[in-house]
Design an enzyme around this catalytic site. Sequence first.
Site, PDB file in Angstrom:
ATOM      1  N   ARG A  73       5.824   0.031   0.094  1.00 15.67           N
ATOM      2  CA  ARG A  73       4.532   0.109   0.772  1.00 15.67           C
ATOM      3  C   ARG A  73       4.771   0.032   2.277  1.00 15.67           C
ATOM      4  O   ARG A  73       4.902  -1.041   2.838  1.00 15.67           O
ATOM      5  CB  ARG A  73       3.620  -1.014   0.288  1.00 15.67           C
ATOM      6  CG  ARG A  73       3.127  -0.783  -1.136  1.00 15.67           C
ATOM      7  CD  ARG A  73       2.626  -2.054  -1.772  1.00 15.67           C
ATOM      8  NE  ARG A  73       1.950  -1.797  -3.033  1.00 15.67           N
ATOM      9  CZ  ARG A  73       2.564  -1.528  -4.177  1.00 15.67           C
ATOM     10  NH1 ARG A  73       3.885  -1.487  -4.223  1.00 15.67           N
ATOM     11  NH2 ARG A  73       1.872  -1.308  -5.286  1.00 15.67           N
ATOM     12  N   HIS A 105      -4.816   0.398  -2.936  1.00 13.91           N
ATOM     13  CA  HIS A 105      -4.728   1.860  -3.030  1.00 13.91           C
ATOM     14  C   HIS A 105      -5.915   2.393  -3.836  1.00 13.91           C
ATOM     15  O   HIS A 105      -6.182   1.927  -4.943  1.00 13.91           O
ATOM     16  CB  HIS A 105      -3.437   2.286  -3.737  1.00 13.91           C
ATOM     17  CG  HIS A 105      -2.200   2.100  -2.933  1.00 13.91           C
ATOM     18  ND1 HIS A 105      -1.523   0.907  -2.879  1.00 13.91           N
ATOM     19  CD2 HIS A 105      -1.507   2.976  -2.149  1.00 13.91           C
ATOM     20  CE1 HIS A 105      -0.450   1.045  -2.107  1.00 13.91           C
ATOM     21  NE2 HIS A 105      -0.422   2.287  -1.644  1.00 13.91           N
ATOM     22  N   ASN A 126      -6.179   6.101   2.426  1.00 14.95           N
ATOM     23  CA  ASN A 126      -6.189   5.876   0.978  1.00 14.95           C
ATOM     24  C   ASN A 126      -6.265   4.387   0.636  1.00 14.95           C
ATOM     25  O   ASN A 126      -6.185   4.024  -0.527  1.00 14.95           O
ATOM     26  CB  ASN A 126      -4.939   6.496   0.345  1.00 14.95           C
ATOM     27  CG  ASN A 126      -4.897   6.330  -1.171  1.00 14.95           C
ATOM     28  OD1 ASN A 126      -5.893   6.578  -1.857  1.00 14.95           O
ATOM     29  ND2 ASN A 126      -3.769   5.887  -1.691  1.00 14.95           N
ATOM     30  N   ASN A 135      -8.215  -6.574  -7.243  1.00 14.70           N
ATOM     31  CA  ASN A 135      -7.098  -5.646  -7.134  1.00 14.70           C
ATOM     32  C   ASN A 135      -6.005  -5.935  -8.152  1.00 14.70           C
ATOM     33  O   ASN A 135      -5.419  -5.014  -8.738  1.00 14.70           O
ATOM     34  CB  ASN A 135      -6.521  -5.707  -5.717  1.00 14.70           C
ATOM     35  CG  ASN A 135      -5.441  -4.689  -5.478  1.00 14.70           C
ATOM     36  OD1 ASN A 135      -5.580  -3.527  -5.829  1.00 14.70           O
ATOM     37  ND2 ASN A 135      -4.349  -5.117  -4.868  1.00 14.70           N
ATOM     38  N   GLU A 143      -6.234   1.004 -14.060  1.00 12.15           N
ATOM     39  CA  GLU A 143      -5.215   1.975 -13.655  1.00 12.15           C
ATOM     40  C   GLU A 143      -4.098   2.046 -14.696  1.00 12.15           C
ATOM     41  O   GLU A 143      -3.605   3.146 -15.011  1.00 12.15           O
ATOM     42  CB  GLU A 143      -4.647   1.584 -12.289  1.00 12.15           C
ATOM     43  CG  GLU A 143      -5.644   1.711 -11.152  1.00 12.15           C
ATOM     44  CD  GLU A 143      -5.114   1.176  -9.835  1.00 12.15           C
ATOM     45  OE1 GLU A 143      -5.710   1.503  -8.795  1.00 12.15           O
ATOM     46  OE2 GLU A 143      -4.095   0.444  -9.840  1.00 12.15           O
TER      47      GLU A 143
END
Length: 257
Positions: A73, A105, A126, A135, A143
């Site tokens: 990152r 993200h 983004n 998150n 995700e």
Amino acid sequence: MKRLVAVSLAVSFVFPAFKAFAENCVFSCPIGLSGQTITRSIYTLNNNPQTKFANWVAYHVTPETIDGPSRSRNWKADPKLDDESTLEPNDYKGAWRGIGTDRGHQVPLASFSNSPDWRELNYLSNITPQDSDLNQGPWVKLENAVRSLVRSGQDVYVVSGPLYETFFAALPGADELHSIPSGYFKVIVSEVHGLVEASAFIMQQNASRRDDYCATQVTIDEVEARTGLDIMPVLPDESEEIIEGLLGKLAMRLGCS
């Protein structure tokens, strides 16, 4: 007590063969909010110069894009945006300590870890400030569920973006005006040989890490009403009510009972 509101639509319908408006979008990219649209090989986004975050991002996850090596990152301002339209890495200093947020993200890094263009996911266009519990809890679980579905051989298209319904916080280190989202939506679409399934989720910034993204299911119409977006603007009118207005089955393939 933190609460999560998750909304989901899934329904099947058969269409004639349809060519996507852009490789990253299905039934064309969203419309309804103004901003600068940027298309890259692995995602398309629409940046809002007032909030400093994307109105929406759209991407296409395939078995070929996932399961690459762990990626770093290295945050950078988006080179395609003017300085006054986006944040810079220093704006996030003290964010976790001050307001408990991660750099989240919108297009997940893990979903494109096998793409040569993965570094473009670390552009701050983004990224949004996401509460750490959100998150690292229900958001990442959803995700992961998307990638699990893709591993079965099923491509999916995703549209994700912010909600601004209540005040959440401000970045303590930012030196320019911005608006942190109060929540986020994610719409997931499968289109195979004209068979369309779609699911949508909304999660609030005050979600608990233990919350279940499957908790509450509603329609894509609900997402559009709360965001001001038309998520799939060239979806045929005669099919829109069925695809966007009814609950269905794709959520079951994302791990929801």
